[in-house]
Structures are given as C-alpha cells and as structure tokens.
Motif scaffolding. Structure first.
Motif, PDB file in Angstrom:
ATOM      1  N   LEU A   1       0.043   5.298  -0.004  1.00 44.52           N
ATOM      2  CA  LEU A   1       0.186   6.318   1.016  1.00 44.52           C
ATOM      3  C   LEU A   1       0.995   7.167   0.704  1.00 44.52           C
ATOM      4  O   LEU A   1       0.793   8.559   0.864  1.00 44.52           O
ATOM      5  CB  LEU A   1       0.725   5.423   2.200  1.00 44.52           C
ATOM      6  CG  LEU A   1      -0.060   4.468   2.752  1.00 44.52           C
ATOM      7  CD1 LEU A   1       0.733   3.332   3.773  1.00 44.52           C
ATOM      8  CD2 LEU A   1      -1.107   5.053   3.685  1.00 44.52           C
TER       9      LEU A   1
ATOM     10  N   ARG B   1      -5.808   3.003   6.267  1.00 46.19           N
ATOM     11  CA  ARG B   1      -6.031   3.785   4.867  1.00 46.19           C
ATOM     12  C   ARG B   1      -7.425   4.351   4.887  1.00 46.19           C
ATOM     13  O   ARG B   1      -7.711   5.546   4.350  1.00 46.19           O
ATOM     14  CB  ARG B   1      -5.906   2.790   3.590  1.00 46.19           C
ATOM     15  CG  ARG B   1      -4.393   2.490   3.323  1.00 46.19           C
ATOM     16  CD  ARG B   1      -4.283   1.649   2.153  1.00 46.19           C
ATOM     17  NE  ARG B   1      -5.057   2.350   0.999  1.00 46.19           N
ATOM     18  CZ  ARG B   1      -4.995   2.028  -0.131  1.00 46.19           C
ATOM     19  NH1 ARG B   1      -4.548   1.000  -0.530  1.00 46.19           N
ATOM     20  NH2 ARG B   1      -5.441   2.609  -1.056  1.00 46.19           N
TER      21      ARG B   1
ATOM     22  N   ASN C   1       0.714  -1.228  -0.158  1.00 52.23           N
ATOM     23  CA  ASN C   1      -0.099   0.090  -0.064  1.00 52.23           C
ATOM     24  C   ASN C   1       0.913   1.110   0.069  1.00 52.23           C
ATOM     25  O   ASN C   1       0.154   2.442  -0.017  1.00 52.23           O
ATOM     26  CB  ASN C   1      -0.958   0.096   1.241  1.00 52.23           C
ATOM     27  CG  ASN C   1      -2.027  -0.975   1.095  1.00 52.23           C
ATOM     28  OD1 ASN C   1      -2.946  -0.771   0.361  1.00 52.23           O
ATOM     29  ND2 ASN C   1      -1.964  -2.254   1.714  1.00 52.23           N
TER      30      ASN C   1
END
Length: 155
Positions: A61, A150, A57
């Motif tokens: 990010l 997230r 991820n």
C-alpha cells in the motif's frame, strides 16, 4: 441512521489522538491517498485480523503511495497495547466520543447477530490526494476485505 459518505464527497477533516498521545490530522496527508478504516474495538478477534491484514499489506500500500489510518473508540493506552502486541506500524487513532465516526457514517444502527444496536460500523474509505472520498465501504467483513480493497485500487 448517520448519513453515509459517497465517492466524490469531501472527506470530513479530523484531528485525533494517536496511540502515543500525539495528534494526527487527516488534512496533513493532502497530496497523497489515504486509507481510513474504522473498527469497533482493539484486541478483539475480528479487529485484530483486520489490523494484521493491513499490517501485512502495508508495504505494498505504501509502495503505491497510500497511507493507512485505523480509528476506533479505544483510548490511546489501549491502542498502544494493541499496536505493540500485534506489531502494527501504521497510526491507530482514538475517537472515544465517536464524533468522527458519526461524521463519516461509521457509527449508528447496525445488525449485531440479529439484534439492532448502536455501534461502530466496520467501514473503510479511500481518500484521494485532493481530500475527496474515492471509495466508501460500509459493513465490511474483517476477513478478506483488505485483499478486495487492494484489487479495487490496483495495488
């Protein structure tokens, strides 16, 4: 029990060695938000899953302006092996005396399979661009918590 941090608290600054023996200082990231996460041991199943979730991820990010720093009590050499074996592309930092973990409330008594022990409390923090704690999550699960993070930060 170590005192835990809360949203609005100033994030305790630190300088720790990275996997290559260089040093990383949190305040160097001022001006950008940072995800700081603490994990018990490089290469263990849960810590590997968590690190790989951050790795997978990371582009999203970083695209939203967030840096990621992982901190464990492992020595730099072990962190380098872990990074290389899992293809991790964010800094892994070494806190062998657990001083930074203690400042952040990420080391202390925890329940390990029904037994109270002293250890690293798997924790994740979001530090805002001004150096204040935006989120403080203690006792997070290794699996699924990056997705939840997230969603909470809108990435």
């Amino acid at each position: 029990m170590t005192e835990q941090l809360s949203p609005g608290d100033v994030a305790p600054d630190f300088t720790l060695p990275d996997a290559d023996g260089g040093s990383v200082t949190l305040s160097e990231y001022r001006g950008s938000p940072v995800v700081v996460y603490f994990y018990p041991a490089a290469g263990t199943p849960g810590c590997t899953k968590e690190a790989c979730d951050f790795r997978d991820n990371l582009a999203d990010l970083e695209g939203a302006g967030f840096a990621v720093l992982g901190i464990s009590p492992d020595k730099p050499g072990k962190l380098a092996e872990f990074r290389d074996s899992e293809g991790l592309t964010f800094p892994l930092l070494s806190d062998p005396d657990r001083a930074v973990m203690s400042q952040w409330g990420a080391y202390g008594e925890k329940n390990n399979y029904g037994k109270i022990v002293q250890g690293v409390i798997r924790s994740t923090f979001v530090v805002d661009a001004e150096g204040k704690i935006q989120q403080a999550k203690y006792n997070v699960k290794a699996t699924g918590h990056v997705d939840r993070l997230r969603r909470e930060i809108g990435v």
